[in-house]
Design an enzyme around this catalytic site. Structure first.
Site: not given
Ligand code: DAT
Ligand code: MG
Length: 150
Positions: A9, A49, A112, A115, A126
């Protein structure tokens, strides 16, 4: 062999972590089969997303992902989806185990670093969003015969 989609990212790019991250995937024995460095257009961020469109954090997630270039990759290997997720670590870097990418390099959940697809089905979806069907390259890594037992 399976394939997964991994994307460094904009914060990972800005912080100069591309080489470090690629090295971890390479050292694990996974095979890089496609890569592109680009700023993502809005449409592909929305597709990527899809499951988070209605979440309260979606607007900030979208602007963060579009804030600069990303490094998009396809990695191949046996059970690569789960292996990539384990190298990446928990979604919230504060909870991610040290030794994982997010555990070593992140603090905030909204920054973070990287991805990785969460299932084989997500990986297929994806990869299809970001790469043409013939874009991943088929080749043999010279150490495959010693990385894999069979
Ligand atoms: P991952 O990236 O571990 O698969 P995810 O699919 O649940 O996690 O979420 C996608 C992204 O969205 C994640 O990398 C960071 C953001 N995100 C997820 N939950 C969040 C939250 N509670 N607050 C802010 N950003 C969040
Ligand atoms: Mg995810």
């Amino acid at each position: 062999m399976d394939r997964t989609f991994v994307m460094i990212k904009p914060d990972g790019i800005q912080r100069g972590l591309v080489g470090e991250i690629i090295s971890r995937f390479e050292a694990k024995g996974l095979k890089l089969v496609a890569a592109r460095f680009e700023r993502l257009p809005e449409g592909r961020v929305i597709e990527q997303y899809q499951e988070h469109l209605t979440k309260p954090f979606f607007a900030s997630l979208k602007s963060y992902i579009m804030s600069g270039p990303c490094f998009l990759m396809v990695w191949e290997g046996r059970n690569v989806v789960a292996i990539a997720r384990s190298l990446i670590g928990a979604t919230n870097p504060q909870e991610a185990t040290p030794g994982t990418i997010r555990g070593d390099f992140g603090i905030d959940i909204g920054r973070n670093v990287i991805h990785g697809s969460d299932s084989l089905q997500s990986a297929d979806r994806e990869i299809g969003i970001h790469f043409r069907q013939n874009e991943p390259v088929t080749y043999t890594r010279i150490d495959e015969s010693i990385i894999y037992e069979y």
